[in-house]
Design a protein around this motif. Structure first.
Motif, PDB file in Angstrom:
ATOM      1  N   GLN A  15      -7.198  -2.787  13.489  1.00  0.00           N
ATOM      2  CA  GLN A  15      -7.520  -3.729  14.172  1.00  0.00           C
ATOM      3  C   GLN A  15      -5.955  -5.143  14.223  1.00  0.00           C
ATOM      4  O   GLN A  15      -4.834  -4.449  12.644  1.00  0.00           O
ATOM      5  CB  GLN A  15      -8.373  -5.178  13.509  1.00  0.00           C
ATOM      6  CG  GLN A  15      -8.230  -6.066  12.643  1.00  0.00           C
ATOM      7  CD  GLN A  15      -8.585  -5.433  11.295  1.00  0.00           C
ATOM      8  OE1 GLN A  15      -7.953  -4.425  11.053  1.00  0.00           O
ATOM      9  NE2 GLN A  15      -8.617  -6.396  10.346  1.00  0.00           N
ATOM     10  N   PRO A  16      -5.989  -5.281  15.312  1.00  0.00           N
ATOM     11  CA  PRO A  16      -4.556  -6.140  15.029  1.00  0.00           C
ATOM     12  C   PRO A  16      -4.466  -7.348  14.315  1.00  0.00           C
ATOM     13  O   PRO A  16      -5.099  -8.136  13.905  1.00  0.00           O
ATOM     14  CB  PRO A  16      -3.928  -6.834  17.042  1.00  0.00           C
ATOM     15  CG  PRO A  16      -5.189  -6.043  17.389  1.00  0.00           C
ATOM     16  CD  PRO A  16      -6.032  -6.165  16.638  1.00  0.00           C
ATOM     17  N   LEU A  17      -3.541  -7.901  13.615  1.00  0.00           N
ATOM     18  CA  LEU A  17      -3.362  -8.722  12.388  1.00  0.00           C
ATOM     19  C   LEU A  17      -3.121 -10.372  12.826  1.00  0.00           C
ATOM     20  O   LEU A  17      -1.737  -9.766  13.935  1.00  0.00           O
ATOM     21  CB  LEU A  17      -2.867  -8.249  11.393  1.00  0.00           C
ATOM     22  CG  LEU A  17      -3.561  -7.086  10.319  1.00  0.00           C
ATOM     23  CD1 LEU A  17      -2.595  -6.562   9.541  1.00  0.00           C
ATOM     24  CD2 LEU A  17      -5.062  -7.524  10.390  1.00  0.00           C
ATOM     25  N   CYS A  33       2.513  -3.238   8.976  1.00  0.00           N
ATOM     26  CA  CYS A  33       3.784  -4.191   9.500  1.00  0.00           C
ATOM     27  C   CYS A  33       3.351  -3.914  11.128  1.00  0.00           C
ATOM     28  O   CYS A  33       3.586  -4.743  11.298  1.00  0.00           O
ATOM     29  CB  CYS A  33       4.523  -3.384   8.542  1.00  0.00           C
ATOM     30  SG  CYS A  33       4.936  -4.160   6.864  1.00  0.00           S
ATOM     31  N   SER A  34       2.713  -3.153  10.802  1.00  0.00           N
ATOM     32  CA  SER A  34       2.650  -2.531  12.832  1.00  0.00           C
ATOM     33  C   SER A  34       2.204  -2.699  13.158  1.00  0.00           C
ATOM     34  O   SER A  34       2.253  -3.260  14.786  1.00  0.00           O
ATOM     35  CB  SER A  34       2.934  -0.798  13.298  1.00  0.00           C
ATOM     36  OG  SER A  34       2.432  -0.221  12.292  1.00  0.00           O
ATOM     37  N   ALA A  35       0.845  -3.316  12.652  1.00  0.00           N
ATOM     38  CA  ALA A  35      -0.067  -4.472  13.086  1.00  0.00           C
ATOM     39  C   ALA A  35      -0.200  -6.211  13.787  1.00  0.00           C
ATOM     40  O   ALA A  35      -0.810  -6.502  14.266  1.00  0.00           O
ATOM     41  CB  ALA A  35      -1.739  -3.852  12.568  1.00  0.00           C
ATOM     42  N   VAL A  36       1.366  -6.113  12.680  1.00  0.00           N
ATOM     43  CA  VAL A  36       1.835  -7.578  12.971  1.00  0.00           C
ATOM     44  C   VAL A  36       3.038  -8.021  13.767  1.00  0.00           C
ATOM     45  O   VAL A  36       3.961  -7.264  13.598  1.00  0.00           O
ATOM     46  CB  VAL A  36       1.819  -8.237  11.641  1.00  0.00           C
ATOM     47  CG1 VAL A  36       2.144  -9.972  11.665  1.00  0.00           C
ATOM     48  CG2 VAL A  36       0.727  -7.367  10.404  1.00  0.00           C
ATOM     49  N   SER A  37       2.560  -8.782  14.689  1.00  0.00           N
ATOM     50  CA  SER A  37       4.379  -8.814  14.884  1.00  0.00           C
ATOM     51  C   SER A  37       5.147 -10.103  14.633  1.00  0.00           C
ATOM     52  O   SER A  37       4.850 -11.540  15.673  1.00  0.00           O
ATOM     53  CB  SER A  37       3.788  -9.431  16.517  1.00  0.00           C
ATOM     54  OG  SER A  37       3.393 -10.537  17.330  1.00  0.00           O
ATOM     55  N   ALA A  38       5.231  -9.976  13.467  1.00  0.00           N
ATOM     56  CA  ALA A  38       6.401 -10.732  12.344  1.00  0.00           C
ATOM     57  C   ALA A  38       6.859 -10.132  11.611  1.00  0.00           C
ATOM     58  O   ALA A  38       7.139  -8.977  11.385  1.00  0.00           O
ATOM     59  CB  ALA A  38       4.819 -11.672  11.857  1.00  0.00           C
ATOM     60  N   ILE A  68      -4.273  -4.156   2.809  1.00  0.00           N
ATOM     61  CA  ILE A  68      -3.787  -3.194   2.032  1.00  0.00           C
ATOM     62  C   ILE A  68      -4.877  -1.702   3.641  1.00  0.00           C
ATOM     63  O   ILE A  68      -5.770  -1.645   3.583  1.00  0.00           O
ATOM     64  CB  ILE A  68      -4.454  -2.734   0.779  1.00  0.00           C
ATOM     65  CG1 ILE A  68      -3.784  -3.818   0.130  1.00  0.00           C
ATOM     66  CG2 ILE A  68      -3.720  -1.700  -0.087  1.00  0.00           C
ATOM     67  CD1 ILE A  68      -2.356  -3.869  -0.583  1.00  0.00           C
ATOM     68  N   ASP A  69      -3.990  -0.783   3.449  1.00  0.00           N
ATOM     69  CA  ASP A  69      -4.530   0.280   4.458  1.00  0.00           C
ATOM     70  C   ASP A  69      -4.703   1.880   3.750  1.00  0.00           C
ATOM     71  O   ASP A  69      -4.386   2.554   3.636  1.00  0.00           O
ATOM     72  CB  ASP A  69      -3.168   0.558   5.196  1.00  0.00           C
ATOM     73  CG  ASP A  69      -4.155   1.495   6.547  1.00  0.00           C
ATOM     74  OD1 ASP A  69      -5.302   1.849   6.843  1.00  0.00           O
ATOM     75  OD2 ASP A  69      -3.015   2.096   7.011  1.00  0.00           O
ATOM     76  N   ASP A  70      -5.829   1.051   2.477  1.00  0.00           N
ATOM     77  CA  ASP A  70      -6.369   2.158   1.577  1.00  0.00           C
ATOM     78  C   ASP A  70      -6.936   1.347   0.894  1.00  0.00           C
ATOM     79  O   ASP A  70      -6.998   0.316   0.643  1.00  0.00           O
ATOM     80  CB  ASP A  70      -5.077   2.451   0.758  1.00  0.00           C
ATOM     81  CG  ASP A  70      -5.323   4.094   0.719  1.00  0.00           C
ATOM     82  OD1 ASP A  70      -6.546   4.612   0.717  1.00  0.00           O
ATOM     83  OD2 ASP A  70      -4.045   4.732  -0.100  1.00  0.00           O
ATOM     84  N   HIS A  71      -7.685   2.324   0.319  1.00  0.00           N
ATOM     85  CA  HIS A  71      -8.427   2.271  -1.072  1.00  0.00           C
ATOM     86  C   HIS A  71      -8.166   1.227  -1.996  1.00  0.00           C
ATOM     87  O   HIS A  71      -7.562   1.791  -2.977  1.00  0.00           O
ATOM     88  CB  HIS A  71      -9.405   3.235  -1.375  1.00  0.00           C
ATOM     89  CG  HIS A  71     -10.416   2.895  -2.617  1.00  0.00           C
ATOM     90  ND1 HIS A  71     -11.417   2.643  -2.681  1.00  0.00           N
ATOM     91  CD2 HIS A  71     -10.349   3.091  -3.705  1.00  0.00           C
ATOM     92  CE1 HIS A  71     -12.272   2.084  -3.976  1.00  0.00           C
ATOM     93  NE2 HIS A  71     -11.214   2.853  -4.785  1.00  0.00           N
ATOM     94  N   VAL A  72      -8.756  -0.082  -2.836  1.00  0.00           N
ATOM     95  CA  VAL A  72      -8.739   0.067  -3.672  1.00  0.00           C
ATOM     96  C   VAL A  72      -9.456  -0.068  -4.789  1.00  0.00           C
ATOM     97  O   VAL A  72      -9.877  -0.259  -4.764  1.00  0.00           O
ATOM     98  CB  VAL A  72      -7.251  -1.562  -3.716  1.00  0.00           C
ATOM     99  CG1 VAL A  72      -7.041  -2.809  -5.046  1.00  0.00           C
ATOM    100  CG2 VAL A  72      -6.968  -2.264  -2.735  1.00  0.00           C
ATOM    101  N   PRO A  73      -8.347   0.897  -6.085  1.00  0.00           N
ATOM    102  CA  PRO A  73      -9.239   1.204  -8.306  1.00  0.00           C
ATOM    103  C   PRO A  73      -9.575   0.135  -8.002  1.00  0.00           C
ATOM    104  O   PRO A  73      -9.009  -0.957  -8.298  1.00  0.00           O
ATOM    105  CB  PRO A  73      -8.148   1.681  -8.339  1.00  0.00           C
ATOM    106  CG  PRO A  73      -6.546   2.273  -7.526  1.00  0.00           C
ATOM    107  CD  PRO A  73      -7.109   1.671  -5.945  1.00  0.00           C
ATOM    108  N   ASP A  74     -11.140  -0.349  -8.402  1.00  0.00           N
ATOM    109  CA  ASP A  74     -11.880  -1.360  -9.051  1.00  0.00           C
ATOM    110  C   ASP A  74     -11.730  -1.554 -10.120  1.00  0.00           C
ATOM    111  O   ASP A  74     -11.101  -2.515 -11.495  1.00  0.00           O
ATOM    112  CB  ASP A  74     -12.999  -1.758  -9.033  1.00  0.00           C
ATOM    113  CG  ASP A  74     -13.867  -0.066  -9.398  1.00  0.00           C
ATOM    114  OD1 ASP A  74     -13.199   0.876 -10.294  1.00  0.00           O
ATOM    115  OD2 ASP A  74     -14.829   0.249  -8.940  1.00  0.00           O
TER     116      ASP A  74
END
Ligand SMILES: [Mn+2]
Length: 315
Positions: A75-77, A96-101, A52-58
């Motif tokens: 980082q690339p995924l 999504c743009s960090a993964v070539s899938a 997740i590209d954000d903080h996830v509330p605990d």
């Protein structure tokens, strides 16, 4: 490309290494859906990551697998398939743009633009977790207490604990079955609504910004930069949305310089239409958008647009 619910499985079957993600500002449906899918795919013997590209509330840490969620760090995924849940591409940040899938997108937002490689949207479903319930049933997945808890939390939070208009008889029936499988509604609702003393103080301060506008037909909560750390915006808007005589409730929050987040709620108007005027989207009764303006300017624009929209609707 739009696909049928029955086609989803073949894309899952074609990948051994799957990355799950959801929208920024993740809510209960985003996290519940990701973790339910995580457990199901793990059960199929797949390698699975949740990013997740954000903080996830605990508050979601009662869900099994919470500790597996990684915060994206730029980082690339690596994965063979990305499954994007509860959001259209772009709403997940940079994942999504960090993964070539290819991206398989499962969602319930009527505003989903179908821009993923494979898109399945069920707008009648109250939550993405509800779509997953039907999917897992069709796949013959044995419902464990853990999966049931994740799905229940997703549905319960997206329906405002079964109070919103998106709640349907089918939703209640699915939840009854999740409860039979071990989901504990009392424990889940207490956990999700847990607050610190400081958070309640901040809610009180936030309520202090409340203003009536549009000749008393709209109410707004306006959170400037001094509320930066406040995450409980849904709680705040829920506190004012039922004010007698109100057609619409909005909440504006300064996020960064020249970026303010607006949330909208209405029982009588289609706020997703209003949100689209600002480049956002959502559901009839609950929608949101981002305004690329400074806080004071965004506040004026929002009040003006809401007033104009209400005037158009009533004339
Ligand atoms: Mn949702």
């Amino acid at each position: 490309m739009q696909i049928e619910r029955g086609d989803i499985r073949k894309y899952i079957d074609g990948a051994d290494n799957i990355l799950l993600t959801s929208h920024v500002h993740p809510d209960g449906d985003a996290i519940g859906s990701c973790l339910a899918m995580y457990h199901v795919l793990k059960g199929m013997g797949k390698e699975v990551q949740v990013v997740i590209d954000d903080h996830v509330p605990d508050i979601y840490d009662i869900l099994p697998g919470f500790g597996e969620i990684q915060r994206y760090a730029g980082q690339p995924l690596e994965a063979e398939l990305v499954v994007l849940l509860d959001a259209r591409p772009g709403r997940e940040g940079r994942v999504c743009s960090a993964v070539s899938a290819p991206v398989l997108n499962i969602d319930h937002h009527v505003s989903n633009d179908g821009s993923a490689d494979y898109t399945y949207v069920e707008p009648e479903a109250s939550a993405t977790a509800e779509v997953l319930c039907l999917l897992f049933k069709a796949w013959g997945i044995g419902m464990t207490e853990g999966i049931a808890s994740c799905l229940y939390l997703g549905i319960a939070t997206d329906t405002g604990f079964f109070a919103f208009q998106n709640n349907r008889p089918e939703t209640m029936e699915l939840c009854a079955n999740l409860m039979r499988a071990g989901a504990n509604p009392a424990r889940i609702s207490a956990a999700v609504q847990k607050k610190t003393f400081h958070e309640v103080e901040e809610l009180a301060r936030g309520l202090g910004t409340m203003e009536l506008f549009a000749e008393g037909r709209a109410v707004g909560i306006f959170l400037d930069e001094s509320f930066k750390g406040l995450e409980l915006t849904d709680d705040l808007i829920d506190m004012v949305r039922h004010i007698d005589g109100i057609a619409i409730a909005v909440l504006l929050k300064a996020e960064e310089e020249k970026s303010c987040r607006v949330r909208m709620r209405s029982e009588v108007l289609d706020v997703s239409e209003l949100a689209r005027k600002f480049g956002g989207g959502g559901h009839r009764e609950a929608a949101g958008a981002t305004l690329r303006d400074g806080f004071a300017e965004a506040k004026e624009i929002l009040k003006k647009e809401v007033s104009r929209y209400l005037l158009d609707m009533m004339s």
